[in-house]
Design a protein around this motif. Structure first.
Motif, PDB file in Angstrom:
ATOM      1  N   GLY A   1       0.813  -1.214   0.000  1.00 56.10           N
ATOM      2  CA  GLY A   1       0.000   0.000   0.000  1.00 56.10           C
ATOM      3  C   GLY A   1       0.844   1.260   0.000  1.00 56.10           C
ATOM      4  O   GLY A   1       0.551   2.220  -0.721  1.00 56.10           O
ATOM      5  N   VAL A   2       1.897   1.262   0.789  1.00 55.55           N
ATOM      6  CA  VAL A   2       2.788   2.423   0.838  1.00 55.55           C
ATOM      7  C   VAL A   2       3.485   2.605  -0.509  1.00 55.55           C
ATOM      8  O   VAL A   2       3.607   3.730  -1.008  1.00 55.55           O
ATOM      9  CB  VAL A   2       3.818   2.272   1.983  1.00 55.55           C
ATOM     10  N   GLU A   3       3.919   1.508  -1.102  1.00 56.32           N
ATOM     11  CA  GLU A   3       4.583   1.606  -2.401  1.00 56.32           C
ATOM     12  C   GLU A   3       3.627   2.129  -3.470  1.00 56.32           C
ATOM     13  O   GLU A   3       3.997   2.971  -4.296  1.00 56.32           O
ATOM     14  CB  GLU A   3       5.129   0.243  -2.822  1.00 56.32           C
ATOM     15  N   GLY A   4       2.383   1.644  -3.452  1.00 57.10           N
ATOM     16  CA  GLY A   4       1.395   2.137  -4.416  1.00 57.10           C
ATOM     17  C   GLY A   4       1.117   3.614  -4.235  1.00 57.10           C
ATOM     18  O   GLY A   4       1.025   4.364  -5.215  1.00 57.10           O
ATOM     19  N   THR A   5       0.996   4.032  -2.998  1.00 60.16           N
ATOM     20  CA  THR A   5       0.766   5.453  -2.719  1.00 60.16           C
ATOM     21  C   THR A   5       1.963   6.288  -3.158  1.00 60.16           C
ATOM     22  O   THR A   5       1.805   7.358  -3.772  1.00 60.16           O
ATOM     23  CB  THR A   5       0.500   5.662  -1.212  1.00 60.16           C
ATOM     24  N   ARG A   6       3.145   5.797  -2.882  1.00 59.31           N
ATOM     25  CA  ARG A   6       4.360   6.524  -3.275  1.00 59.31           C
ATOM     26  C   ARG A   6       4.454   6.644  -4.798  1.00 59.31           C
ATOM     27  O   ARG A   6       4.818   7.691  -5.328  1.00 59.31           O
ATOM     28  CB  ARG A   6       5.583   5.786  -2.735  1.00 59.31           C
ATOM     29  N   ASP A   7       4.099   5.549  -5.495  1.00 58.92           N
ATOM     30  CA  ASP A   7       4.125   5.587  -6.959  1.00 58.92           C
ATOM     31  C   ASP A   7       3.146   6.629  -7.497  1.00 58.92           C
ATOM     32  O   ASP A   7       3.462   7.368  -8.430  1.00 58.92           O
ATOM     33  CB  ASP A   7       3.783   4.216  -7.538  1.00 58.92           C
ATOM     34  N   MET A   8       1.954   6.682  -6.900  1.00 54.39           N
ATOM     35  CA  MET A   8       0.964   7.659  -7.361  1.00 54.39           C
ATOM     36  C   MET A   8       1.442   9.085  -7.115  1.00 54.39           C
ATOM     37  O   MET A   8       1.254   9.968  -7.948  1.00 54.39           O
ATOM     38  CB  MET A   8      -0.378   7.412  -6.676  1.00 54.39           C
ATOM     39  N   LEU A   9       2.058   9.311  -5.952  1.00 56.23           N
ATOM     40  CA  LEU A   9       2.519  10.654  -5.630  1.00 56.23           C
ATOM     41  C   LEU A   9       3.732  11.073  -6.460  1.00 56.23           C
ATOM     42  O   LEU A   9       3.966  12.267  -6.664  1.00 56.23           O
ATOM     43  CB  LEU A   9       2.850  10.753  -4.142  1.00 56.23           C
ATOM     44  N   SER A  10       4.494  10.090  -6.946  1.00 56.14           N
ATOM     45  CA  SER A  10       5.689  10.428  -7.722  1.00 56.14           C
ATOM     46  C   SER A  10       5.381  10.653  -9.199  1.00 56.14           C
ATOM     47  O   SER A  10       6.277  10.985  -9.967  1.00 56.14           O
ATOM     48  CB  SER A  10       6.745   9.327  -7.583  1.00 56.14           C
ATOM     49  N   GLY A  11       4.130  10.470  -9.587  1.00 53.31           N
ATOM     50  CA  GLY A  11       3.764  10.762 -10.965  1.00 53.31           C
ATOM     51  C   GLY A  11       3.695   9.557 -11.867  1.00 53.31           C
ATOM     52  O   GLY A  11       3.469   9.704 -13.074  1.00 53.31           O
ATOM     53  N   LYS A  12       3.869   8.371 -11.349  1.00 52.73           N
ATOM     54  CA  LYS A  12       3.726   7.174 -12.178  1.00 52.73           C
ATOM     55  C   LYS A  12       2.249   6.987 -12.517  1.00 52.73           C
ATOM     56  O   LYS A  12       1.385   7.583 -11.884  1.00 52.73           O
ATOM     57  CB  LYS A  12       4.273   5.950 -11.449  1.00 52.73           C
ATOM     58  N   PRO A  13       1.962   6.157 -13.507  1.00 55.04           N
ATOM     59  CA  PRO A  13       0.561   5.955 -13.892  1.00 55.04           C
ATOM     60  C   PRO A  13      -0.308   5.518 -12.703  1.00 55.04           C
ATOM     61  O   PRO A  13       0.117   4.742 -11.849  1.00 55.04           O
ATOM     62  CB  PRO A  13       0.628   4.838 -14.939  1.00 55.04           C
ATOM     63  N   THR A  14      -1.511   6.040 -12.681  1.00 54.81           N
ATOM     64  CA  THR A  14      -2.429   5.791 -11.562  1.00 54.81           C
ATOM     65  C   THR A  14      -2.746   4.312 -11.411  1.00 54.81           C
ATOM     66  O   THR A  14      -2.866   3.817 -10.291  1.00 54.81           O
ATOM     67  CB  THR A  14      -3.725   6.592 -11.771  1.00 54.81           C
ATOM     68  N   LEU A  15      -2.868   3.596 -12.521  1.00 56.01           N
ATOM     69  CA  LEU A  15      -3.201   2.179 -12.437  1.00 56.01           C
ATOM     70  C   LEU A  15      -2.134   1.377 -11.695  1.00 56.01           C
ATOM     71  O   LEU A  15      -2.452   0.427 -10.982  1.00 56.01           O
ATOM     72  CB  LEU A  15      -3.418   1.592 -13.835  1.00 56.01           C
ATOM     73  N   ASP A  16      -0.880   1.761 -11.843  1.00 52.87           N
ATOM     74  CA  ASP A  16       0.186   1.076 -11.108  1.00 52.87           C
ATOM     75  C   ASP A  16       0.028   1.291  -9.608  1.00 52.87           C
ATOM     76  O   ASP A  16       0.206   0.365  -8.814  1.00 52.87           O
ATOM     77  CB  ASP A  16       1.563   1.580 -11.557  1.00 52.87           C
ATOM     78  N   GLY A  17      -0.297   2.497  -9.227  1.00 50.55           N
ATOM     79  CA  GLY A  17      -0.481   2.795  -7.813  1.00 50.55           C
ATOM     80  C   GLY A  17      -1.689   2.089  -7.234  1.00 50.55           C
ATOM     81  O   GLY A  17      -1.649   1.544  -6.129  1.00 50.55           O
ATOM     82  N   ILE A  18      -2.772   2.075  -7.991  1.00 53.54           N
ATOM     83  CA  ILE A  18      -3.985   1.403  -7.522  1.00 53.54           C
ATOM     84  C   ILE A  18      -3.742  -0.095  -7.379  1.00 53.54           C
ATOM     85  O   ILE A  18      -4.234  -0.719  -6.435  1.00 53.54           O
ATOM     86  CB  ILE A  18      -5.157   1.695  -8.481  1.00 53.54           C
ATOM     87  N   GLN A  19      -2.973  -0.665  -8.284  1.00 54.82           N
ATOM     88  CA  GLN A  19      -2.660  -2.090  -8.200  1.00 54.82           C
ATOM     89  C   GLN A  19      -1.894  -2.400  -6.904  1.00 54.82           C
ATOM     90  O   GLN A  19      -2.189  -3.375  -6.225  1.00 54.82           O
ATOM     91  CB  GLN A  19      -1.835  -2.529  -9.400  1.00 54.82           C
TER      92      GLN A  19
END
Length: 72
Positions: free
Chosen positions: A29-47
């Motif tokens: 969950g933390v990694e997904g949130t970090r990915d979303m905040l860093s600008g990576k595609p939203t689907l990666d963060g949601i996954q």
């Protein structure tokens, strides 16, 4: 006596697995949130967040099965 000891070992192993699922869920969950905040595609963060939720849900099921086995 040996059977009771074996049962206690199995409960400990299940509790350890449940704790591991919770930790993995938190990390996912933390990694997904970090990915979303860093600008990576939203689907990666949601996954990542969804995987975290799934792992925590598995841990809850293990805990529930442990409680039911304690009752019997």
């Amino acid at each position: 006596m040996k059977n009771n000891s074996q049962s206690n070992q199995q409960k400990f192993i299940r509790q350890a697995i449940a704790c591991a699922f919770i930790l993995l869920g938190i990390f996912s969950g933390v990694e997904g949130t970090r990915d979303m905040l860093s600008g990576k595609p939203t689907l990666d963060g949601i996954q990542g967040i969804a995987q975290g939720i799934e792992l925590i849900h598995k841990a809850c099921r293990i805990r529930k099965s442990l409680e039911e086995s304690d009752r019997t």
